[in-house]
Enzyme design. Structure first.
Site, PDB file in Angstrom:
ATOM      1  CB  ALA A 243      -1.060   0.222   1.357  1.00 14.22           C
ATOM      2  CB  CYS A 244      -0.057   4.824  -0.885  1.00 19.28           C
ATOM      3  SG  CYS A 244       0.870   6.230  -0.862  1.00 19.28           S
TER       4      CYS A 244
END
Lengths: 80, 380
Positions: A17-18
């Site tokens: 994920a970011c």
């Protein structure tokens, strides 16, 4: 053009994920010599925005962004 | 034949898991069908979140450790030793004391290691609060600091305690205000990506707070080198920043053990994010900071992941199909000063909802810090 890019290094950040993909790229750029072509594979759509933004800020070059079925490949060439 | 479960690492994940396993498998352990071995390279467990308070004189490092033996049941075979090699084909670990130990199930809870030496000049030019000596040295430095530029720079990502850099910044601001020194001190917080925190909601929440409290925010700031003599930070983006006191969150590393065993290229164990089973070996799990999963390197993650792995291993031992699954549950308190705090809770793919900071949440954090040892014993 994208089909002809052969990266020196591939970073597989799919599933992260970011800001995981961007941080993975930054880590690789830090260790790379100038002129290294890095392929960042990411399944996080946010990478399409934050990666080019950082690449420009840091003075490297985004060669291409290629969309695959369930991920993107961003090709970055280091300039320094 | 006795089935042996070996846990490597006696941090939060390791001791919670040892407790949960002995609870779930009590009959099998009593009958000698199962044994649980916990291996750690020291007698003690360290509660790292306590180090945040040391620079402000609010806690002493001696409060942050306990003997592991006091945190686990007698039924656990606790060994002070160092695992030097994992052979996943032969299902065996090699010990520093000599010899080896075979396993039926292996759980790696080896944590994260600080690697400040990876950034040239950081060891000589920076301080941190991520270990006992660092936190004590920073306390001495802060006690004498009267004026100048404090820079809190997040140099290494991922790092332990993801909220701690934000907490330290807001705490040092408040601490200096209460001591009447804030007008003579400039504070800057730097972060590697384009916003103040990896989690969007924390970044959106803290950015206006930094503005209100006159904390400078620098983003896309990846420290490449520290010049300790000139007291200057140099970044990959070509920026330079002068400092008088640098608090640098150091780069973190996974374990050579993991890399050499072929379990993960970067020293973090590649696992299925829900089952926590290693992708490159059978009967190997990883929990806590050692696991390469898309959430924070936080104690709460180790705690909840240990519960999942205990359930899966217990099912497996009994010949049942394991169904327990880890959803990425993460809970963090966030201090917003010396006497107020908030907290966040989230799981895989979700963003936390930010709550208004309050004194009761701060007291809850202090209360939790005191009762942490009940968590380590698997009681809460």
């Amino acid at each position: 053009m994208s089909e002809s890019i052969s990266p020196d290094v591939t970073v597989d950040s799919r599933g992260a994920a970011c800001p995981g993909p961007l941080m993975d790229l930054i880590g690789k750029v830090q260790d790379a010599d100038p002129g290294t072509v890095i392929e960042l594979q990411t399944s996080d759509s946010g990478s399409k925005g934050d990666v080019p933004e950082w690449v420009e800020e840091a003075g490297h070059e985004l060669l291409d962004t290629v969309e695959h079925d369930d991920y993107w490949s961003l090709y970055v060439e280091t300039t320094k | 034949m006795t089935e042996r479960i070996v846990i490597v690492g006696g941090g939060t994940g390791g001791t919670v898991l040892a407790n949960r396993l002995t609870e779930r498998l009590e009959p099998e352990i009593d009958s000698g069908d199962v044994e649980v071995v916990l291996i750690n390279d020291g007698e003690k467990q360290f509660y790292k979140p306590a180090y945040l308070y040391v620079p402000f004189g609010k806690k002493d490092v001696s409060e942050a450790s306990k003997p592991i033996r006091d945190l686990i049941p007698r039924a656990v075979d606790f060994r002070v030793d160092r695992v030097e090699r994992v052979d996943t084909d032969r299902k065996r670990v090699t010990l520093a004391s000599g010899g080896g130990l075979s396993y039926d199930q292996l759980v790696l809870a080896t944590g994260a290691n600080l690697a400040p030496e990876n950034t040239p000049g950081l060891v000589e030019g920076g301080h941190h609060f991520y270990g006992p000596e660092g936190a004590e040295a920073l306390r001495e430095e802060l006690a004498e600091f009267r004026e100048g530029h404090i820079v809190l720079s997040v140099i290494g990502v991922p790092h332990m305690c993801p909220a701690a850099p934000v907490e330290f910044t807001l705490m040092v601001d408040d601490w200096l205000r209460k001591r009447g020194l804030r007008e003579d001190v400039e504070i800057t917080y730097t972060y590697p990506i384009q916003r103040a925190h990896g989690l969007q909601s924390i970044a959106d929440w803290v950015t206006p707070i930094f503005e209100e409290r006159d904390v400078n925010l620098e983003t896309f700031f990846n420290v490449q080198e520290v010049d300790p003599d000139a007291q200057v930070l140099e970044t990959m983006e070509g920026k330079e920043m002068e400092y008088d006191l640098l608090v640098g969150i150091p780069p973190h590393e996974g374990s050579d053990l993991v890399r050499e065993a072929g379990l993960g290229d970067d020293g973090w164990v590649a696992v299925d994010q829900h089952t926590l089973e290693a992708e490159h070996a059978e009967d190997v799990y990883a929990i806590g900071d050692a696991a390469d999963i898309p959430t924070s390197k936080a104690g709460s993650v180790a705690h909840y992941a240990a519960g999942t792995v205990a359930a899966r291993i217990a099912s497996d031992v009994r010949g049942e199909i394991p169904t327990a699954s880890f959803d990425g549950k993460t809970v963090c308190f966030i201090e917003t000063g010396m006497d107020e705090a908030t907290f966040v809770s989230f799981d895989y793919g979700s963003e936390p909802t930010m709550r208004e900071p309050s004194k009761p949440i701060h007291w809850s954090k202090l209360g939790y810090n005191e009762s942490y040892w009940l968590t380590a014993r698997g009681l809460i």
